[in-house]
Design a protein around this motif. Structure first.
Motif: not given
Length: 523
Positions: A472-473, A478-480, A494-496, A501-505
């Motif tokens: 959940n965290e 990621v959603l925030a 489009e945002y990703a 991609a490294d922003r979301f590891t």
């Protein structure tokens, strides 16, 4: 030859229906033939040694009467401890069944027009028929008659009871809204070319541990050719598909090896005896089906209302309540969708508010955010292959995150699967979670920004894993980030792409804002 291939040669798989009454009478299943139960829609349930079974039931054309839903709810209550699931192939699924009751359940399903025959196994599975068929003003043709024509000629047919592996099909006449064809062995998409209605055909889609999106066959066929072409493609797969290694037996591997052009040539020369007409691609769905949630207008001035079940699970009380509402506000029919949701069609505009209020009282409101776009597989609760729990964990995630992100202006998909088999399509979600174990700890690999919509791609597998206790965290963070920094109307894909991609590891997200651990310097 694998064990299952040898077994299929020993006993034609659909003959398992002749043996089930014997197994029911004796109270146990021949262990040498237990895998053939799949052709009757039946699997051993986890833990297998307890002898309980799960059953999947096909819903032809995805439409059924309210009386059918009530009886399905009764069956779940009487035989399955009240467990009833809607799958992402528009089917119903029961749990906690015992072999002695299976013939009784078959007898109760038969008059409903529901079919366990071919719901599982190496055969033509349930044909996904667009839940919008006959309703949406944007559709090109009502595909329900074609879906029904496939019953017995493809699904449930003896001609296709012994395929190399499972074979999945889809039909839509609103391709600008639905992209499910990309992950099916064959998908038929109706569109209009120079004033003529016909179908674009895609082949070789399939996920699992090795994902392939379907490719265009490059044809434009008439509606009356769809069943014939479907039979020809299934026949080509039956006779030319690989049978030695089951991990490489799906149609996607054959097409990868020989190419779609050669496969088309085989279909035309060996099975149809004529060339197919060339044609252009059908329109593309931006969000792959997730933009038809909630209340939508029908072409006749009425409305269809898509009801989010929450990861496909609906208890019998809610199911009967939903049937009552479909009688009161609709015309006594419902539909299932390929996203584990249900639909009430034919609702008058002046009744939408009252229906919504009554759905809210059942905790089945037509949510248009995360509850409607998040799906989860059966998981370790019942599935012998799963490595992680799924349903309850994902429902908890939705309960926590949906209120926080209800005002997103685009759909956001979360698909969670308990293993690599991709029963809920983790490779083609905005956030796809694949269950795994790190020692004894349940964790999830993350596949980022896949899409069966406009992007038409599988997601990027990120480095690292998300511990189940921090699911959940991670998803919330990621959603925030997306909500705070996206452009108006920008999709997550489009945002990703814009952010990288490294922003979301998992490490980047879960450790964001934390003080680094001090380095310990030896004295």
């Amino acid at each position: 030859m694998s064990d299952i291939e040898a077994l299929k040669k020993e006993l034609p798989p659909f003959q398992i229906f002749d043996l089930i009454p014997q197994y029911a009478a004796q109270g146990f299943i021949d262990p040498e033939r237990i895998d053939l139960l799949k052709w009757a829609g039946v699997y051993p349930q986890r833990p297998q040694e307890d002898g309980y079974l799960m059953m999947r039931v096909r819903v032809p054309s995805a439409e059924f009467a309210t009386s059918t839903l009530r009886e399905v709810a009764n069956i779940a209550e009487e035989y399955g401890r009240g467990f009833l699931d809607v799958t992402d192939r528009q089917a119903f699924q029961f749990h906690w069944l015992t072999i002695d009751k299976i013939p009784e359940i078959f007898d109760r399903l038969e008059p409903l027009g529901l079919h366990p025959r071919g719901a599982c196994g190496d055969t033509v599975r349930a044909v996904i028929a667009s839940p919008l068929a006959g309703l949406d003003a944007r559709e090109t043709i009502d595909v329900r008659p074609i879906a029904h024509a496939m019953e017995g000629t493809l699904t449930g047919s003896d001609d296709f009871q012994d395929l190399p592996r499972k074979f999945k099909m889809s039909l839509t006449a609103t391709p600008e809204l639905e992209g499910i064809h990309l992950i099916n062995d064959v998908g038929f998409l109706a569109h209009t070319v120079n004033g003529e209605v016909g179908f674009d055909v895609w082949v070789g889609g399939g996920l699992g541990a090795v994902a392939h999106l379907a490719k265009r066959l490059g044809v434009f066929i008439r509606p009356e050719e769809v069943v014939e072409v479907g039979r020809a493609i299934a026949g080509a797969y039956r006779d030319h598909g690989y049978r030695v290694n089951r991990k490489k037996s799906r149609l996607k591997f054959l097409i990868k090896d020989i190419g779609v052009e050669r496969f088309r040539e085989i279909v035309e020369t060996e099975y149809l005896g004529r060339p197919l007409r060339d044609g252009p691609p059908a329109p593309v769905a931006r969000f792959g089906g997730n933009d038809v949630l909630g209340v939508q207008p029908q072409k006749d001035g009425l409305n269809y209302v898509v009801v989010a079940t929450t990861v496909g699970r609906i208890d019998p009380r809610k199911a009967r309540g939903l049937a009552d509402l479909a009688d009161r506000y609709g015309r006594g029919v419902l539909r299932t969708t390929a996203f584990q949701n249900m639909m009430i069609p034919h609702v008058r505009s002046e009744d939408v508010a009252a229906l919504t209020a009554e759905l809210e009282a059942l905790d089945l409101a037509p949510k248009t955010t995360l509850r409607g776009t998040t799906i989860a597989c059966t998981g370790t609760q019942f599935c012998r292959l799963a490595l992680t729990e799924t349903k309850a964990r994902t429902a908890n995630l939705v309960d926590e995150l949906e209120p926080r992100f209800a005002d997103l202006d685009v759909p956001f998909t979360i698909n969670l699967t308990g293993c690599s088999n991709a029963c809920t399509r983790y490779q083609v979600a905005d956030l796809g979670f694949m269950g795994a174990l790190r020692g004894e700890e349940e964790v999830y690999n993350v596949h980022l920004a896949g899409s069966i919509g406009q992007a038409q791609r599988t997601g990027t597998k990120l480095k690292g894993v998300v511990p189940a206790v921090r699911l959940n965290e991670y998803a919330g963070a990621v959603l925030a980030d997306f909500q705070a920094n996206k452009l108006p109307g920008e999709s997550f894909v489009e945002y990703a792409d814009r952010m990288g991609a490294d922003r979301f590891t998992p490490d980047a997200v879960l450790n964001a804002g934390r003080e680094p651990t001090p380095e310990v310097v030896p004295a």
